[in-house]
Write a protein that holds these residues in place. Sequence first.
Motif, PDB file in Angstrom:
ATOM      1  N   ALA A  83      53.897 -29.588 -33.404  1.00 53.64           N
ATOM      2  CA  ALA A  83      52.723 -29.861 -34.225  1.00 53.64           C
ATOM      3  C   ALA A  83      52.585 -31.361 -34.461  1.00 53.64           C
ATOM      4  N   ILE A  84      53.725 -32.034 -34.713  1.00 55.14           N
ATOM      5  CA  ILE A  84      53.673 -33.479 -34.939  1.00 55.14           C
ATOM      6  C   ILE A  84      53.150 -34.192 -33.695  1.00 55.14           C
TER       7      ILE A  84
ATOM      8  N   TYR B 178      48.879 -37.101 -30.740  1.00 55.34           N
ATOM      9  CA  TYR B 178      47.895 -37.268 -29.675  1.00 55.34           C
ATOM     10  C   TYR B 178      46.481 -37.263 -30.234  1.00 55.34           C
ATOM     11  N   ALA B 179      46.238 -36.327 -31.154  1.00 55.96           N
ATOM     12  CA  ALA B 179      44.899 -36.202 -31.723  1.00 55.96           C
ATOM     13  C   ALA B 179      44.526 -37.471 -32.479  1.00 55.96           C
ATOM     14  N   ALA B 180      45.494 -38.014 -33.244  1.00 55.17           N
ATOM     15  CA  ALA B 180      45.205 -39.199 -34.051  1.00 55.17           C
ATOM     16  C   ALA B 180      44.958 -40.413 -33.169  1.00 55.17           C
TER      17      ALA B 180
ATOM     18  N   LEU C  83      47.409 -47.109 -31.823  1.00 56.83           N
ATOM     19  CA  LEU C  83      48.438 -46.078 -31.895  1.00 56.83           C
ATOM     20  C   LEU C  83      48.717 -45.589 -30.482  1.00 56.83           C
ATOM     21  N   PRO C  84      49.822 -46.016 -29.882  1.00 54.16           N
ATOM     22  CA  PRO C  84      50.110 -45.569 -28.519  1.00 54.16           C
ATOM     23  C   PRO C  84      50.406 -44.080 -28.488  1.00 54.16           C
ATOM     24  N   ALA C  85      49.998 -43.421 -27.413  1.00 59.08           N
ATOM     25  CA  ALA C  85      50.290 -41.997 -27.277  1.00 59.08           C
ATOM     26  C   ALA C  85      51.770 -41.830 -26.946  1.00 59.08           C
TER      27      ALA C  85
ATOM     28  N   THR D 158      41.612 -43.652 -24.446  1.00 58.23           N
ATOM     29  CA  THR D 158      42.380 -43.933 -25.654  1.00 58.23           C
ATOM     30  C   THR D 158      43.865 -43.698 -25.442  1.00 58.23           C
ATOM     31  N   TRP D 159      44.219 -42.912 -24.448  1.00 58.35           N
ATOM     32  CA  TRP D 159      45.635 -42.641 -24.235  1.00 58.35           C
ATOM     33  C   TRP D 159      46.287 -43.587 -23.234  1.00 58.35           C
ATOM     34  N   SER D 160      45.506 -44.545 -22.735  1.00 56.41           N
ATOM     35  CA  SER D 160      46.110 -45.389 -21.694  1.00 56.41           C
ATOM     36  C   SER D 160      45.812 -46.874 -21.897  1.00 56.41           C
ATOM     37  N   GLN D 161      45.588 -47.290 -23.161  1.00 58.39           N
ATOM     38  CA  GLN D 161      45.308 -48.704 -23.372  1.00 58.39           C
ATOM     39  C   GLN D 161      46.582 -49.547 -23.298  1.00 58.39           C
TER      40      GLN D 161
END
Lengths: 309, 287
Positions: free
Chosen positions: B13-14, B19-21, B58-60, B50-53
Amino acid sequence: MTAAVQTKRPAWMGWALVALAFAMAAALDLRLVPVLAIWVGGWVVNALIAQRSAARWGGYIIPVIFGVTLLLMWEVGERLFEISDVLLPAPSEIAARFWLSRDILWVDFVQTVIKGALSGFVMGCGAAFLLAVVIDRFPFLQLGLLPVGNFVAALPIVGMAPILVMWFGFDWQSKAAVVVVMVFFPMLVNTVQGLQSSDAMQRDLMRTYAAGYWQTLLKLRLPAAMPFIFNGLKIASTLALIGAIVAEFFGSPIKGMGFRISTSVGQLALDLVWAEIVVAATVGSAFYGGIALLERVVTFWHPSQRGRT
Amino acid sequence: MRSIIPVLTVVAAIMALWYAAAVPMNAPWAYDVAKRADIELTFTDLVAATWSQDKPKLPAPHQVGVELWETTVQKNITSKRSLVYHAWITLSATLLGFGMGTVLGIMLAVGIVYNRVMDMSVMPWVIASQTIPILALAPMIIVVLNAVGISGLLPKAVISMYLSFFPVVVGMVKGLRSPEVMQLDQMHTWNASASQTFWKLRLPASMPYLFTSLKVAMAASLVGAIVGELPTGAISGLGARLLAGSYYGQTIQIWSALVMAAALAAVMVALIGLIQRIVLKRMGMAT
């Protein structure tokens, strides 16, 4: 607690040891003698008081004398050995600096303690408390979150500070956020444990009274949880100050205790640093003491509080 | 063992939350880039962006994982860019401070248990010393020790020591006083000397307390070493990685240093737990 063990050495042996210590000090450096004399003097006074009185005031006066002894040694030692102020200012110099820059200290106090630490403390402990009550209703969450919470509580959370400073900016909001993260898990773990601390017999009794969930919570489980909650609050109180100060090392407006400490160290103005530390120590002790006092009022029924008269 | 599934659920869940955040937190930057390039972003594009900047807010998790892999396994251990190297620097200061703190704590505890004057005068100050935010002292300790000519490992270790001696004192005082009056009387009837009582009764009886406080002390010691690296602008160590990351906006670097610190703490505490199990088992005190 058992009483401290008394050794049965004859008194002259102790004095011989002291004399020997003085001789060695004098041989090394004459300036050591007065410093050592203060130490022995304070110790003898304390020993006399400790022997004589089982009276209650002994418990307060002895640590005070010990502290004063240390301060005197510091003052005299600093002057005799002519230690540079850049390294270690004497207590009197720190006191003077404290008085001169009280408005700076006040501004820093408001910025760090009131805005940063206190607001974060309230938010973090409040949120942890509410979540703990929720967790307590669901055994599945309890099993899952408690180990994770315990693990996180042992991690070096201060490391989150640079990230939170990046997210919330340089002002007090980021400091409060660091404090929230730091106090959250110790508080959560303690509250959950506390809510489980009422025993089955007591809960059964509530059931025979036909008490609902909320009544049981308010009248039995929360009061029973209070010692644990206060334990969490105490831990959180010291963490809150640390968090607020350390977060300022990562960037802050030009006020705040952490900012002042890190810049004054750079300018070698150590008397101001010590003055800030005096403020931090006083605030920390007062914060902790206040919570301990509140605990005594709220949990007067608990054995640990009844024990002391 | 029955808590494995709930724990895994919570961890999952965390991760999902993380990922969602990452999407809304990194979205402004992604929109910015898209606007300049004159592209319309679909939702899937946005998520992928957003997941690959490079420098996300906030890094994934997988970005942190990749960074960890690259800086630990793929780099030479002696390289300045290897996280293992930095972790070792911090760990050595931690262990030195932890060792000094433990020795100091045990000595203080023995003094407190055997000397009434020390009990009454030192104990309150030991407790008071922890209500002051000692980490605030860290920069000064480091600068002052530097000025005296002591630098490198020791200043950091001193801070670790200060943070770690307290749990040891409190635990050992409790532990050394844990033998019951009956047991102490038994030692009396055997005409045991003070030192025999100490070595054969009090010290063994204090072991469970010692290990519990050692775990707390180890965690505190690591925090001390990391914070000790902040104020001097140290160039190596996990704290230095945090500081450098925050200067240059290298969020992935910060997160990987954090994960490394967490892993260090977990491993060291687990190690103490293991030693505890072995020692207590051999002493016949295992529960």
